[in-house]
Design a protein around this motif. Structure first.
Motif, PDB file in Angstrom:
ATOM      1  N   UNK A 329       1.193  -1.394   0.151  1.00  0.00           N
ATOM      2  CA  UNK A 329      -0.270   0.044  -0.316  1.00  0.00           C
ATOM      3  C   UNK A 329       0.661   1.466  -0.154  1.00  0.00           C
ATOM      4  N   UNK A 330       0.707   1.999  -0.701  1.00  0.00           N
ATOM      5  CA  UNK A 330       1.605   3.466  -0.837  1.00  0.00           C
ATOM      6  C   UNK A 330       1.265   4.132   0.960  1.00  0.00           C
ATOM      7  N   UNK A 331       2.252   5.054   0.799  1.00  0.00           N
ATOM      8  CA  UNK A 331       1.899   5.529   2.331  1.00  0.00           C
ATOM      9  C   UNK A 331       0.781   7.288   1.937  1.00  0.00           C
ATOM     10  N   UNK A 332       0.414   6.942   3.578  1.00  0.00           N
ATOM     11  CA  UNK A 332      -0.534   8.299   3.159  1.00  0.00           C
ATOM     12  C   UNK A 332      -0.197  10.025   3.402  1.00  0.00           C
ATOM     13  N   UNK A 333      -0.396  10.730   3.079  1.00  0.00           N
ATOM     14  CA  UNK A 333      -0.118  12.325   2.710  1.00  0.00           C
ATOM     15  C   UNK A 333      -0.603  12.535   4.900  1.00  0.00           C
ATOM     16  N   UNK A 334      -1.162  12.046   5.256  1.00  0.00           N
ATOM     17  CA  UNK A 334      -0.988  11.970   6.473  1.00  0.00           C
ATOM     18  C   UNK A 334       0.486  11.966   7.924  1.00  0.00           C
ATOM     19  N   UNK A 335       0.992  10.867   6.637  1.00  0.00           N
ATOM     20  CA  UNK A 335       2.105  10.097   7.304  1.00  0.00           C
ATOM     21  C   UNK A 335       3.627  11.566   7.378  1.00  0.00           C
ATOM     22  N   UNK A 336       3.807  11.751   5.595  1.00  0.00           N
ATOM     23  CA  UNK A 336       4.184  12.352   4.860  1.00  0.00           C
ATOM     24  C   UNK A 336       5.215  13.042   5.750  1.00  0.00           C
ATOM     25  N   UNK A 337       6.736  13.756   5.462  1.00  0.00           N
ATOM     26  CA  UNK A 337       6.652  14.823   5.735  1.00  0.00           C
ATOM     27  C   UNK A 337       6.669  16.074   5.083  1.00  0.00           C
ATOM     28  N   UNK A 338       7.111  17.093   5.706  1.00  0.00           N
ATOM     29  CA  UNK A 338       6.128  17.982   4.741  1.00  0.00           C
ATOM     30  C   UNK A 338       7.892  19.227   5.650  1.00  0.00           C
ATOM     31  N   UNK A 339       7.836  19.764   4.847  1.00  0.00           N
ATOM     32  CA  UNK A 339       9.524  21.435   4.842  1.00  0.00           C
ATOM     33  C   UNK A 339       8.943  22.479   4.214  1.00  0.00           C
ATOM     34  N   UNK A 340       9.644  23.793   4.510  1.00  0.00           N
ATOM     35  CA  UNK A 340       9.414  24.891   4.038  1.00  0.00           C
ATOM     36  C   UNK A 340       9.114  25.213   4.503  1.00  0.00           C
ATOM     37  N   UNK A 341       8.984  26.967   5.059  1.00  0.00           N
ATOM     38  CA  UNK A 341       8.137  28.109   5.778  1.00  0.00           C
ATOM     39  C   UNK A 341       9.115  28.578   7.049  1.00  0.00           C
ATOM     40  N   UNK A 342       8.290  29.531   7.600  1.00  0.00           N
ATOM     41  CA  UNK A 342       9.399  30.203   8.474  1.00  0.00           C
ATOM     42  C   UNK A 342       9.788  29.662   9.918  1.00  0.00           C
ATOM     43  N   UNK A 343       9.386  27.989  10.028  1.00  0.00           N
ATOM     44  CA  UNK A 343       9.916  27.291  11.018  1.00  0.00           C
ATOM     45  C   UNK A 343      10.959  26.088  10.212  1.00  0.00           C
ATOM     46  N   UNK A 344      11.405  26.379   9.505  1.00  0.00           N
ATOM     47  CA  UNK A 344      12.264  25.381   8.683  1.00  0.00           C
ATOM     48  C   UNK A 344      13.184  25.722   7.456  1.00  0.00           C
ATOM     49  N   UNK A 345      13.190  25.858   5.975  1.00  0.00           N
ATOM     50  CA  UNK A 345      13.257  26.342   5.085  1.00  0.00           C
ATOM     51  C   UNK A 345      13.200  27.757   5.320  1.00  0.00           C
ATOM     52  N   UNK A 346      13.745  28.635   5.789  1.00  0.00           N
ATOM     53  CA  UNK A 346      12.831  29.918   5.818  1.00  0.00           C
ATOM     54  C   UNK A 346      13.155  30.832   3.899  1.00  0.00           C
ATOM     55  N   UNK A 347      12.239  31.339   3.317  1.00  0.00           N
ATOM     56  CA  UNK A 347      12.525  32.325   2.067  1.00  0.00           C
ATOM     57  C   UNK A 347      10.925  31.561   1.352  1.00  0.00           C
ATOM     58  N   UNK A 348      11.257  29.829   1.962  1.00  0.00           N
ATOM     59  CA  UNK A 348       9.766  29.180   1.004  1.00  0.00           C
ATOM     60  C   UNK A 348       8.329  29.585   1.696  1.00  0.00           C
ATOM     61  N   UNK A 349       7.254  29.636   1.097  1.00  0.00           N
ATOM     62  CA  UNK A 349       5.804  29.459   2.251  1.00  0.00           C
ATOM     63  C   UNK A 349       6.320  27.590   2.767  1.00  0.00           C
ATOM     64  N   UNK A 350       4.654  28.112   3.771  1.00  0.00           N
ATOM     65  CA  UNK A 350       4.946  27.531   4.929  1.00  0.00           C
ATOM     66  C   UNK A 350       4.541  25.687   4.196  1.00  0.00           C
TER      67      UNK A 350
END
Lengths: 469, 259
Positions: A329-350
């Motif tokens: 079964x493929x992974x669910x969107x609720x388990x995957x990682x997200x990146x970007x935004x003022x708390x991680x890579x600044x300069x990118x939207x949340x």
């Protein structure tokens, strides 16, 4: 107390044999000073009685572990130090509002000449405290009710309940915490909760109803946590214009997972530390205790801080994670990682980086992110010694990548995939520290290495949060 | 959707021709799909075949939750997602395909009336039998509905759906009916349909319309689905012209063409 008349230069009579200063001795006190000080340090004392006054519902035997150490003190300075430590331990339990220590010589028939009595005078917290707030924002109003019951059964168990009733959604959480008597760092916590979240960057709405049981214990210098969690997740589209990839993820699923976390934290503070390091490793295995979701998830967080000249601090951090689906079964969107935004890579939207479909970000199965910061005090140091100390300027360099993995090609290909198309950014800004938990940032960012599909926020970006890269 | 939004969507839809990769989504055929959903899905499939519009049927366990209105089936055409027969008919009309163009206003009104009859009677009866009859609910509906999920989620979802349908039945006044009364209602509906059909091949003589697709979907599914009792199928079999009507559509549109 009665009225005191001072008719002569005679000192008032003191009660308490420990002082024993009489009018006759005044002239000779100066000469006796040095030997008296020696006496305090070298005088052998025996702590005969240690007791706690002001207990209501707290179980007295439970507290003996915290105060047992005081009995082992051998001289007066030691007694004072151990009493202070015991006081800290009692406060740490979270069941007393105030703890005061009184050291006195022993009274009574079996009193030894060098015996001491130590009394802890405590004020217990109220049996139940409540709070009521209303919150308004984003076209939604809600009423939040909180209840806290510290020390429910007398052994520092804590029960908290929070309920939020809003125009759009309702959420609640009930949590029970119980430490092991004598070892506060070993504790068990059971939670029942329902939370709803809206994620506009993915056009996704998620409702989680879950139960979790957590067991924490220290091992040498680390803090370990074992947790079982069972969550019923309901995903839905936030808007009719959601992409079809997100629409395909809608529906219900059950996740039952075991996880383990290890934390070593030697920093002097969790927000804007000046020295020390942090290592956090977390793994989660889902699917072997039931449920629909089946995966192995690993992630880690490393942070190192070092003070440099002129009150500035150099800080380096590295985050990374990997999500491996087990089975077909493929992974669910609720388990995957997200990146970007003022708390991680600044300069990118949340959370607007990485795999996406029609403008909705789907998250990725592997990521890494690194940051290098130089924190300095504000230029010209306004408000020094007071308000100005809460602010710092920082210069930062962030880099990272988020992608899905093509399995079956071996670890070399995975690493290569993560090393391609690195996004990075640099800039400077001002950081404000909020208590010991959160911080606010206002940055000027220049994003680089932007891939097609990423959404950037170059220029001024504001961020508030608890965990920053 | 508001009227303005619907108009806008129709404009957008009209701009593009029917693509090759149009897909229709429904729950899993063998283990999960229930009578009412299967009937609705078959009706839409029949309609699209009658319009000669190619569509691929994809079975997904979460089809009900993927659908924008929560109902099965829905089609994914280009960027558009449209669910249920009524909106799908309008959607295809906006693209220039229609089966009811040849009807005059009186006939069109009659067609709408009969479609309402089928939806209010046949579809509601199917839902009643599935969820309000304890034997069927326990033996067939709940196990099938919850088959893709693991314990305890399967029980929670099945009971949630059952309560929802029962509440709806109470709201429309069917809560107090007995199974016998429901069978009677079905018989009466079939009698009305049979009378209208008479000896004609389709309801509006030579050419099939969306009404034919809808009636076919429901009747064929009832005849070919195993329930706890065969009473429902027997009631329909007593109308021979409806039986031959179903056979005719099956032969013309479903056999010989690969599904």
């Amino acid at each position: 107390m009665g009225t005191v008349h001072a008719r002569s230069l005679d000192p008032l009579p003191m009660h308490g044999p420990e002082f024993g200063i009489q009018a006759d001795d005044i002239d000779t006190t100066v000469i006796e000073q040095e030997p008296k000080q020696e006496v305090l340090e070298n005088k052998h004392v025996v702590v005969q009685r240690v007791h706690i006054d002001g207990l209501g519902r707290t179980n007295e035997e439970f507290l003996t572990y915290e105060i047992a150490d005081v009995f082992r003190a051998r001289n007066l300075i030691d007694v004072m130090r151990k009493s202070h430590e015991a006081r800290q331990k009692l406060l740490r339990l979270g069941i007393f509002r105030k703890v005061e220590v009184v050291i006195d010589t022993s009274q009574g028939e079996d009193a030894l000449p060098n015996g001491l009595d130590v009394t802890f005078e405590v004020t217990e917290l109220r049996r139940m405290t409540g709070s009521y707030n209303t919150m308004v924002g984003n076209n939604e109003g809600s009423m939040v009710l909180g209840l806290k019951l510290p020390n429910v059964f007398g052994r520092a168990e804590k029960l908290t309940f929070q309920f939020s009733y809003g125009t759009k959604e309702t959420s609640y959480g009930l949590s029970f915490f119980k430490p092991q008597p004598g070892h506060f760092e070993r504790n068990v916590s059971i939670n029942v909760y329902k939370v709803t979240g809206q994620f506009p960057w993915s056009s996704l709405r998620e409702t989680d109803r879950g139960v979790s049981a957590e067991f924490s214990f220290p091992v040498w210098k680390t803090s370990q946590t074992l947790k079982w969690e069972g969550v019923w997740r309901e995903l839905g589209c936030l808007a009719r214009t959601a992409s079809f990839a997100v629409r395909e993820e809608s529906g219900h699923s059950l996740k039952s997972s075991l996880s383990h976390a290890m934390v070593i934290d030697t920093r002097n503070s969790s927000i804007l530390p000046k020295k020390g390091g942090l290592l956090k490793i977390h793994q989660e295995l889902a699917g072997y205790t039931g449920g629909d979701a089946s995966f192995l998830k690993e992630d880690f967080e490393i942070q190192l801080n070092r003070s440099l000249f002129w009150d500035s601090v150099l800080s380096a951090s590295l985050w990374g994670g990997l999500l491996l689906p087990i089975g077909d079964k493929p992974t669910s969107i609720a388990d995957r990682f997200y990146l970007g935004g003022p708390t991680s890579i600044r300069g990118f939207s949340m959370y607007s980086m990485g795999p996406q479909s029609e403008g909705d970000y789907l998250g990725g199965e592997a990521y890494w992110a690194g940051g290098l910061h130089l924190y300095t005090p504000l230029p010209f140091r306004p408000g020094r010694g007071g308000f100005g100390d809460l602010f710092r300027t920082h210069f930062f360099l962030n880099a990272g990548n988020l992608c899905n993995l093509n399995y079956g090609e071996g670890p070399q290909a995975h690493l290569k995939k993560l090393a391609e198309c690195i996004r990075w950014s640099y800039g400077l800004g001002i950081v404000l520290r909020l208590g010991n938990i959160a911080r606010l940032e206002l940055n000027y960012c220049i994003p680089m290495g932007v891939q097609s599909g990423d959404r950037i926020c170059d220029g001024v970006q504001f961020g508030a949060g608890i965990r920053f890269l | 959707m508001s009227l303005a939004a619907e108009a806008f969507v129709s404009q957008m839809a009209a701009a593009e021709p029917w693509p090759e990769n149009a897909t229709l989504y429904q729950p899993l055929k063998d283990d999960q799909i229930l009578l009412s959903d299967c009937a609705s899905s078959l009706a839409v499939q029949a309609y699209l075949r009658m319009c000669c519009l190619p569509v691929q049927v994809v079975c997904k366990a979460n089809a009900e939750y993927m659908s924008p209105s929560g109902r099965i089936p829905f089609i994914h055409v280009g960027n558009q997602v449209v669910s249920e027969l009524g909106p799908i008919v309008q959607f295809t009309k906006a693209k220039g395909h229609s089966l009811s163009d040849g009807l005059d206003d009186v006939q069109r009104a009659e067609m709408k009336a009969y479609m309402e009859l089928v939806n209010n009677m046949l579809l509601t009866a199917e839902l009643y039998i599935q969820w309000c009859d304890d034997a069927t609910a326990a033996e067939i509906s709940r196990p099938r509905y919850s088959s893709p999920y693991s314990w305890p989620l399967n029980n929670i979802l099945a009971y949630q759906k059952q309560w929802e349908v029962r509440r709806k039945m109470n709201a429309i006044g069917w809560g107090g009916k007995t199974l016998e009364q429901v069978y009677e209602d079905v018989s009466q509906c079939c009698q009305a349909l049979s009378q209208r059909l008479g000896t004609q091949p389709y309801f509006f003589n030579k050419q099939p319309t969306e009404l034919d697709a809808l009636v076919f979907g429901h009747l064929f599914t009832i005849l070919t689905t195993r329930l706890t009792s065969t009473e429902l199928a027997e009631r329909i079999k007593s109308y021979s012209n409806l039986l031959s009507f179903c056979r005719r559509i099956e032969q013309n549109y479903f056999e010989g063409k690969s599904s």
